[in-house]
Motif scaffolding. Sequence first.
Motif, PDB file in Angstrom:
ATOM      1  N   VAL A  20       0.835  -1.197   0.000  1.00  0.00           N
ATOM      2  CA  VAL A  20       0.000   0.000   0.000  1.00  0.00           C
ATOM      3  C   VAL A  20       0.876   1.256   0.000  1.00  0.00           C
ATOM      4  O   VAL A  20       0.601   2.209  -0.738  1.00  0.00           O
ATOM      5  N   LEU A  21       1.943   1.257   0.790  1.00  0.00           N
ATOM      6  CA  LEU A  21       2.832   2.425   0.828  1.00  0.00           C
ATOM      7  C   LEU A  21       3.485   2.674  -0.528  1.00  0.00           C
ATOM      8  O   LEU A  21       3.698   3.821  -0.922  1.00  0.00           O
ATOM      9  N   GLU A  22       3.809   1.625  -1.251  1.00  0.00           N
ATOM     10  CA  GLU A  22       4.472   1.768  -2.544  1.00  0.00           C
ATOM     11  C   GLU A  22       3.503   1.946  -3.705  1.00  0.00           C
ATOM     12  O   GLU A  22       3.934   2.155  -4.833  1.00  0.00           O
ATOM     13  N   SER A  23       2.202   1.870  -3.444  1.00  0.00           N
ATOM     14  CA  SER A  23       1.221   1.934  -4.519  1.00  0.00           C
ATOM     15  C   SER A  23       1.073   3.327  -5.125  1.00  0.00           C
ATOM     16  O   SER A  23       0.637   3.470  -6.257  1.00  0.00           O
ATOM     17  N   GLY A  24       1.405   4.359  -4.364  1.00  0.00           N
ATOM     18  CA  GLY A  24       1.242   5.717  -4.863  1.00  0.00           C
ATOM     19  C   GLY A  24      -0.218   6.135  -4.975  1.00  0.00           C
ATOM     20  O   GLY A  24      -0.561   7.030  -5.747  1.00  0.00           O
ATOM     21  N   HIS A  25      -1.071   5.526  -4.211  1.00  0.00           N
ATOM     22  CA  HIS A  25      -2.506   5.832  -4.241  1.00  0.00           C
ATOM     23  C   HIS A  25      -2.756   7.264  -3.757  1.00  0.00           C
ATOM     24  O   HIS A  25      -2.067   7.753  -2.859  1.00  0.00           O
ATOM     25  N   PRO A  26      -3.722   7.961  -4.356  1.00  0.00           N
ATOM     26  CA  PRO A  26      -4.005   9.352  -3.950  1.00  0.00           C
ATOM     27  C   PRO A  26      -4.379   9.506  -2.472  1.00  0.00           C
ATOM     28  O   PRO A  26      -4.159  10.569  -1.892  1.00  0.00           O
ATOM     29  N   LEU A  27      -4.927   8.468  -1.855  1.00  0.00           N
ATOM     30  CA  LEU A  27      -5.264   8.562  -0.434  1.00  0.00           C
ATOM     31  C   LEU A  27      -4.027   8.776   0.433  1.00  0.00           C
ATOM     32  O   LEU A  27      -4.107   9.412   1.481  1.00  0.00           O
ATOM     33  N   ALA A  79      -8.822  -3.612   3.611  1.00  0.00           N
ATOM     34  CA  ALA A  79      -8.464  -2.230   3.297  1.00  0.00           C
ATOM     35  C   ALA A  79      -7.391  -2.180   2.211  1.00  0.00           C
ATOM     36  O   ALA A  79      -7.477  -1.364   1.283  1.00  0.00           O
ATOM     37  N   ALA A  80      -6.393  -3.051   2.311  1.00  0.00           N
ATOM     38  CA  ALA A  80      -5.340  -3.083   1.289  1.00  0.00           C
ATOM     39  C   ALA A  80      -5.913  -3.479  -0.068  1.00  0.00           C
ATOM     40  O   ALA A  80      -5.537  -2.909  -1.097  1.00  0.00           O
ATOM     41  N   TRP A  81      -6.815  -4.430  -0.085  1.00  0.00           N
ATOM     42  CA  TRP A  81      -7.442  -4.849  -1.338  1.00  0.00           C
ATOM     43  C   TRP A  81      -8.208  -3.688  -1.966  1.00  0.00           C
ATOM     44  O   TRP A  81      -8.119  -3.447  -3.166  1.00  0.00           O
ATOM     45  N   LEU A  82      -8.957  -2.950  -1.144  1.00  0.00           N
ATOM     46  CA  LEU A  82      -9.707  -1.802  -1.662  1.00  0.00           C
ATOM     47  C   LEU A  82      -8.770  -0.744  -2.236  1.00  0.00           C
ATOM     48  O   LEU A  82      -9.055  -0.159  -3.284  1.00  0.00           O
ATOM     49  N   ILE A  83      -7.671  -0.490  -1.564  1.00  0.00           N
ATOM     50  CA  ILE A  83      -6.730   0.531  -2.025  1.00  0.00           C
ATOM     51  C   ILE A  83      -5.970   0.063  -3.254  1.00  0.00           C
ATOM     52  O   ILE A  83      -5.837   0.807  -4.241  1.00  0.00           O
ATOM     53  N   LEU A  84      -5.462  -1.153  -3.225  1.00  0.00           N
ATOM     54  CA  LEU A  84      -4.621  -1.636  -4.328  1.00  0.00           C
ATOM     55  C   LEU A  84      -5.391  -1.902  -5.605  1.00  0.00           C
ATOM     56  O   LEU A  84      -4.819  -1.866  -6.699  1.00  0.00           O
ATOM     57  N   THR A  85      -6.688  -2.163  -5.508  1.00  0.00           N
ATOM     58  CA  THR A  85      -7.490  -2.391  -6.715  1.00  0.00           C
ATOM     59  C   THR A  85      -8.254  -1.138  -7.134  1.00  0.00           C
ATOM     60  O   THR A  85      -9.137  -1.218  -7.995  1.00  0.00           O
ATOM     61  N   ASP A  86      -7.923  -0.003  -6.527  1.00  0.00           N
ATOM     62  CA  ASP A  86      -8.546   1.294  -6.847  1.00  0.00           C
ATOM     63  C   ASP A  86     -10.068   1.278  -6.719  1.00  0.00           C
ATOM     64  O   ASP A  86     -10.787   1.875  -7.501  1.00  0.00           O
ATOM     65  N   ARG A  87     -10.547   0.598  -5.722  1.00  0.00           N
ATOM     66  CA  ARG A  87     -11.994   0.604  -5.449  1.00  0.00           C
ATOM     67  C   ARG A  87     -12.364   1.774  -4.549  1.00  0.00           C
ATOM     68  O   ARG A  87     -13.526   2.083  -4.382  1.00  0.00           O
ATOM     69  N   ILE A  88     -11.377   2.400  -3.979  1.00  0.00           N
ATOM     70  CA  ILE A  88     -11.595   3.613  -3.168  1.00  0.00           C
ATOM     71  C   ILE A  88     -10.949   4.754  -3.901  1.00  0.00           C
ATOM     72  O   ILE A  88      -9.853   4.691  -4.354  1.00  0.00           O
TER      73      ILE A  88
END
Length: 88
Positions: A20-27, A79-88
Motif C-alpha cells: 500500500v505504501l508503494e502503490s502511490g494511491h491518492p489517499l 483495506a489493502a485490497w480496496l486501495i490496491l485495486t482502486d476501489r476507493i
Amino acid sequence: MAIAFILLLGIGNFALHKAVLESGHPLLGRMPWFIHMLGGRITMATEFLVLLAALLLAANGWPGLVWAYAIYSALNAAAAWLILTDRI
C-alpha cells in the motif's frame, strides 16, 4: 501454535502495508505530514508494535488473542485490497 499463527499473520500484514505504501494511491497524499516525514517508517513501526504486543500477550497466557489479531489482519487485508485495486 498461537505465536506461530500470529507471526505468519504479521508477515502478511507487513507485506500488505508495504504494498500500500508503494502503490502511490491518492489517499496516501491526504495523510498528515508527519506520516510522510520518514517515508512511511512511522506506520511500519506502529505495525511492528501491534505485532509485538500480540506476540507478547499470546506468549503470556492470552491464546484467545489470536482471534483478535486474525480479525485485525482481515480488516487490514480488506483495506489493502480496496486501495490496491482502486476501489476507493
